[in-house]
Design a protein around this motif. Sequence first.
Motif, mmCIF file in Angstrom:
data_model
loop_
_atom_site.group_PDB
_atom_site.id
_atom_site.type_symbol
_atom_site.label_atom_id
_atom_site.label_comp_id
_atom_site.label_asym_id
_atom_site.label_seq_id
_atom_site.Cartn_x
_atom_site.Cartn_y
_atom_site.Cartn_z
ATOM 1 N N UNK A 1 13.564 -5.634 -14.967
ATOM 2 C CA UNK A 1 13.566 -6.850 -14.151
ATOM 3 C C UNK A 1 14.755 -7.722 -14.516
ATOM 4 N N UNK A 2 15.586 -7.991 -13.525
ATOM 5 C CA UNK A 2 16.702 -8.920 -13.685
ATOM 6 C C UNK A 2 16.610 -9.928 -12.552
ATOM 7 N N UNK A 3 16.648 -11.209 -12.891
ATOM 8 C CA UNK A 3 16.636 -12.265 -11.868
ATOM 9 C C UNK A 3 18.075 -12.639 -11.553
ATOM 10 N N UNK A 4 18.509 -12.343 -10.355
ATOM 11 C CA UNK A 4 19.877 -12.612 -9.915
ATOM 12 C C UNK A 4 19.916 -13.977 -9.239
ATOM 13 N N UNK B 1 28.902 -15.951 -8.723
ATOM 14 C CA UNK B 1 28.642 -17.341 -8.329
ATOM 15 C C UNK B 1 27.178 -17.739 -8.550
ATOM 16 N N UNK B 2 26.672 -17.605 -9.778
ATOM 17 C CA UNK B 2 25.272 -17.960 -10.023
ATOM 18 C C UNK B 2 25.000 -19.424 -9.680
ATOM 19 N N UNK B 3 23.827 -19.672 -9.118
ATOM 20 C CA UNK B 3 23.431 -21.007 -8.698
ATOM 21 C C UNK B 3 22.164 -21.399 -9.450
ATOM 22 N N UNK B 4 22.284 -22.328 -10.351
ATOM 23 C CA UNK B 4 21.132 -22.778 -11.126
ATOM 24 C C UNK B 4 20.448 -23.977 -10.484
ATOM 25 N N UNK B 5 21.176 -24.724 -9.669
ATOM 26 C CA UNK B 5 20.607 -25.939 -9.083
ATOM 27 C C UNK B 5 19.860 -25.634 -7.791
ATOM 28 N N UNK B 6 18.959 -26.541 -7.436
ATOM 29 C CA UNK B 6 18.212 -26.393 -6.174
ATOM 30 C C UNK B 6 19.173 -26.452 -4.988
ATOM 31 N N UNK C 1 13.350 -18.722 -6.640
ATOM 32 C CA UNK C 1 14.580 -19.375 -7.063
ATOM 33 C C UNK C 1 15.681 -18.402 -7.422
ATOM 34 N N UNK C 2 15.399 -17.106 -7.350
ATOM 35 C CA UNK C 2 16.370 -16.054 -7.672
ATOM 36 C C UNK C 2 15.882 -14.762 -7.021
ATOM 37 N N UNK C 3 16.756 -13.775 -6.979
ATOM 38 C CA UNK C 3 16.429 -12.482 -6.380
ATOM 39 C C UNK C 3 15.988 -11.519 -7.482
ATOM 40 N N UNK C 4 14.842 -10.863 -7.250
ATOM 41 C CA UNK C 4 14.329 -9.881 -8.207
ATOM 42 C C UNK C 4 15.025 -8.539 -7.984
ATOM 43 N N UNK D 1 22.385 -4.003 -11.404
ATOM 44 C CA UNK D 1 20.962 -3.879 -11.132
ATOM 45 C C UNK D 1 20.731 -4.381 -9.709
ATOM 46 N N UNK D 2 19.950 -3.633 -8.931
ATOM 47 C CA UNK D 2 19.797 -3.968 -7.510
ATOM 48 C C UNK D 2 18.379 -3.686 -7.049
ATOM 49 N N UNK D 3 18.111 -3.966 -5.773
ATOM 50 C CA UNK D 3 16.773 -3.791 -5.207
ATOM 51 C C UNK D 3 16.868 -3.103 -3.844
ATOM 52 N N UNK D 4 15.741 -2.963 -3.166
ATOM 53 C CA UNK D 4 15.719 -2.291 -1.866
ATOM 54 C C UNK D 4 16.522 -3.068 -0.828
#
Length: 173
Positions: A56-59, A67-72, A123-126, A140-143
């Motif tokens: 599990x990685x939260x992108x 360009x990670x986004x931590x803010x709302x 708040x992030x992509x699994x 790491x990626x998903x469907x």
Amino acid sequence: MARLHHWFWRPLSPLGLGIAALVVLIDQAHKAWMLYVYDIAARGIVTITSFFDLVLVWNRGISYGLFPQESALGRLGLILFAAGASLALAAWLARVDSRLTAVSIGLIIGGAIGNAIDRIFYGAVADFFSFHALGLQWYVFNIADMAIVAGVVGLLYDSLFGGHKKAGNPPNM
């Protein structure tokens, strides 16, 4: 209404939108299963083969964690971008005459919406799938990510080999 029907709903629109809905359904069902049934968070890294793991990685960023986004506000920006891109792709879908293009656009729309749903609820992509070999680690990626990549590949293939009109001499008049 007839004008809107003609502009937005063409013969291949149901195909592309159906593919998009199917991708969202499969992606979200898989993510729910991985998070709540399989409980990947508690398992850590699960080795499947010598080159493939589940993890599990939260992108919090866009593709490949850029360009990670931590803010709302940053997350909202990414959600709005996915929504805008999906609407633009749906407008393109309404104009296509190729089944491959319709399927490809549907894959991209479905992937974008699937990842946007994650951003809204978590708040992030699994992401779960991790390929690695010879000391190199793939992202790491998903469907949803796989659907987007497959859609882009389909669009590239169709644009190169789809039998579209080629540049050349104008027809005789």
